[in-house]
Design an enzyme around this catalytic site. Structure first.
Site, PDB file in Angstrom:
ATOM      1  N   ASP A  75      44.157  43.991  33.990  1.00 16.94           N
ATOM      2  CA  ASP A  75      43.572  42.695  33.638  1.00 16.94           C
ATOM      3  C   ASP A  75      43.876  41.736  34.787  1.00 16.94           C
ATOM      4  OD1 ASP A  75      42.419  40.574  32.137  1.00 16.94           O
ATOM      5  OD2 ASP A  75      44.388  39.951  31.423  1.00 16.94           O
ATOM      6  N   SER A  76      43.237  40.575  34.740  1.00 16.18           N
ATOM      7  CA  SER A  76      43.526  39.546  35.723  1.00 16.18           C
ATOM      8  C   SER A  76      44.958  39.022  35.576  1.00 16.18           C
ATOM      9  CB  SER A  76      42.558  38.377  35.547  1.00 16.18           C
ATOM     10  OG  SER A  76      42.613  37.910  34.214  1.00 16.18           O
ATOM     11  N   CYS A  83      39.875  43.506  30.585  1.00 16.92           N
ATOM     12  CA  CYS A  83      39.509  42.170  31.053  1.00 16.92           C
ATOM     13  C   CYS A  83      38.032  41.976  30.747  1.00 16.92           C
ATOM     14  CB  CYS A  83      39.763  42.079  32.567  1.00 16.92           C
ATOM     15  SG  CYS A  83      39.233  40.492  33.271  1.00 16.92           S
ATOM     16  N   GLU A 128      48.410  31.679  29.513  1.00 14.97           N
ATOM     17  CA  GLU A 128      49.311  32.201  30.558  1.00 14.97           C
ATOM     18  C   GLU A 128      50.540  31.300  30.724  1.00 14.97           C
ATOM     19  OE1 GLU A 128      49.080  34.804  33.171  1.00 14.97           O
ATOM     20  OE2 GLU A 128      47.476  35.829  32.104  1.00 14.97           O
ATOM     21  N   CYS A 162      37.609  37.723  25.440  1.00 16.97           N
ATOM     22  CA  CYS A 162      38.595  37.705  26.523  1.00 16.97           C
ATOM     23  C   CYS A 162      39.898  38.221  25.918  1.00 16.97           C
ATOM     24  CB  CYS A 162      38.757  36.279  27.033  1.00 16.97           C
ATOM     25  SG  CYS A 162      40.177  36.031  28.109  1.00 16.97           S
ATOM     26  N   HIS A 178      42.857  37.611  26.503  1.00 19.87           N
ATOM     27  CA  HIS A 178      43.935  36.643  26.272  1.00 19.87           C
ATOM     28  C   HIS A 178      43.858  36.028  24.872  1.00 19.87           C
ATOM     29  CE1 HIS A 178      44.443  36.724  30.645  1.00 19.87           C
ATOM     30  NE2 HIS A 178      45.514  35.951  30.528  1.00 19.87           N
TER      31      HIS A 178
HETATM   32  N1  DGL Z   1      41.778  38.504  30.135  1.00 18.36           N
HETATM   33  C1  DGL Z   1      40.677  38.107  30.994  1.00 18.36           C
HETATM   34  C2  DGL Z   1      39.374  38.344  30.270  1.00 18.36           C
HETATM   35  O1  DGL Z   1      39.408  39.130  29.329  1.00 18.36           O
HETATM   36  C3  DGL Z   1      40.939  36.730  31.478  1.00 18.36           C
HETATM   37  C4  DGL Z   1      39.925  36.289  32.475  1.00 18.36           C
HETATM   38  C5  DGL Z   1      40.396  35.333  33.506  1.00 18.36           C
HETATM   39  O2  DGL Z   1      41.268  35.683  34.262  1.00 18.36           O
HETATM   40  O3  DGL Z   1      39.830  34.243  33.568  1.00 18.36           O
HETATM   41  O4  DGL Z   1      38.328  37.822  30.585  1.00 18.36           O
END
Ligand code: DGL
Length: 270
Positions: A10-11, A73, A152, A186, A188
């Protein structure tokens, strides 16, 4: 039977919500997780930059001998999945298709909400797949660019006035439309489930994209006879920024104490 690990990336930390589901569904599988914590968020970047970052993330993961990869992600899955599936020669699962299929099945009134990053909303990927599954359903998308940085930074707890105010504002249009199903597009966002549920009400079903991707991976491994039969379920964590503070934050995303090694990686070299 295949005892090679599963790669997940993931990011940032959001993909750990998928790891949590994988650990529950597939407790014998070893997992290698990469979180690009130095470059999060991806969601407000161009498709070209997201693809470049995703290739580096995959190049790093592919330095291990993996049996499959989960792109945990939404942003990478919506913008880059089909390109990456052509470039890398191992099974790669994204979060979009499993989430859209589940939402299309769940809705009763055909009104499905989607909250995600700006890049995911712009891509139209969730809408296309929901339409394929259920042509009578409509998807109402809303970009929520403040959610990832707030999560985050640990601002996801019910009672936190900042996240509650932001969530109220983002979700108002979903309430006005009367969606009965809401895709958390997402990875998160499952950390915000309690806050989102409180705002939307108990009649709205929340679809957790990390959970759906974990289920899809399990089905794929069963279909390929590639489950680990007697593995230890070891999870190793790699991040591109400092590992200071990672264990505490990651434990919140995993909803359990993190066990396993943590190491920093210079992702720009991949
Ligand atoms: N968890 C990422 C997603 O599902 C976060 C994206 C981001 O870094 O903006 O899109």
């Amino acid at each position: 039977m295949d005892h090679r690990p599963i790669g997940v990336f993931d990011s940032g930390l959001g993909g750990l919500t998928a790891v949590q589901e994988l650990m529950r569904l597939l407790p014998l599988e070893d997992i290698i997780y990469f979180g690009d914590t130095a470059r999060v968020p991806y969601g407000n970047r161009s498709p070209e930059t997201i693809l470049k970052f995703a290739r580096q993330d995959l190049n790093f993961l592919c330095s291990f001998d993996l049996k499959a990869i989960v792109i945990a992600c939404g942003t990478v899955s919506t913008t880059s999945l089909s390109i990456l599936q052509k470039e890398y020669h191992l099974p790669i699962i994204g979060v979009v298709e499993p989430t859209a299929v589940q939402a299309a099945r769940c809705t009763r009134n055909g009104k499905i909400g989607l909250i995600a990053t700006a890049a995911s909303i712009r891509s139209g990927a969730y809408e296309a797949l929901v339409q394929r599954e259920n042509p009578l359903a409509h998807v109402f998308g809303k970009a929520c660019p403040l959610f990832v940085p707030l999560v985050e930074n640990g601002r996801f707890r019910p009672g936190d006035p900042v996240i509650e105010l932001v969530a109220e504002e983002y979700l108002q249009s979903m309430k006005d439309i009367g969606v009965d199903t809401l895709m958390l597009g997402c990875t998160h966002y499952p950390l915000l489930s309690d806050i989102i549920s409180k705002i939307m009400g108990p009649q709205v079903t929340l679809i957790n994209s990390g959970r759906e991707a974990a289920r899809a991976l399990k089905a794929l491994l069963i279909q390929r006879d590639a489950l680990a039969k007697d593995g230890l379920g070891d999870v190793s964590y790699f991040v591109s920024d400092t590992i200071d503070g990672f264990e505490d934050m990651a434990s919140l995303f995993l909803r359990s104490n993190l066990k396993g090694m943590i190491q920093q990686v210079d992702i720009e070299t991949y």
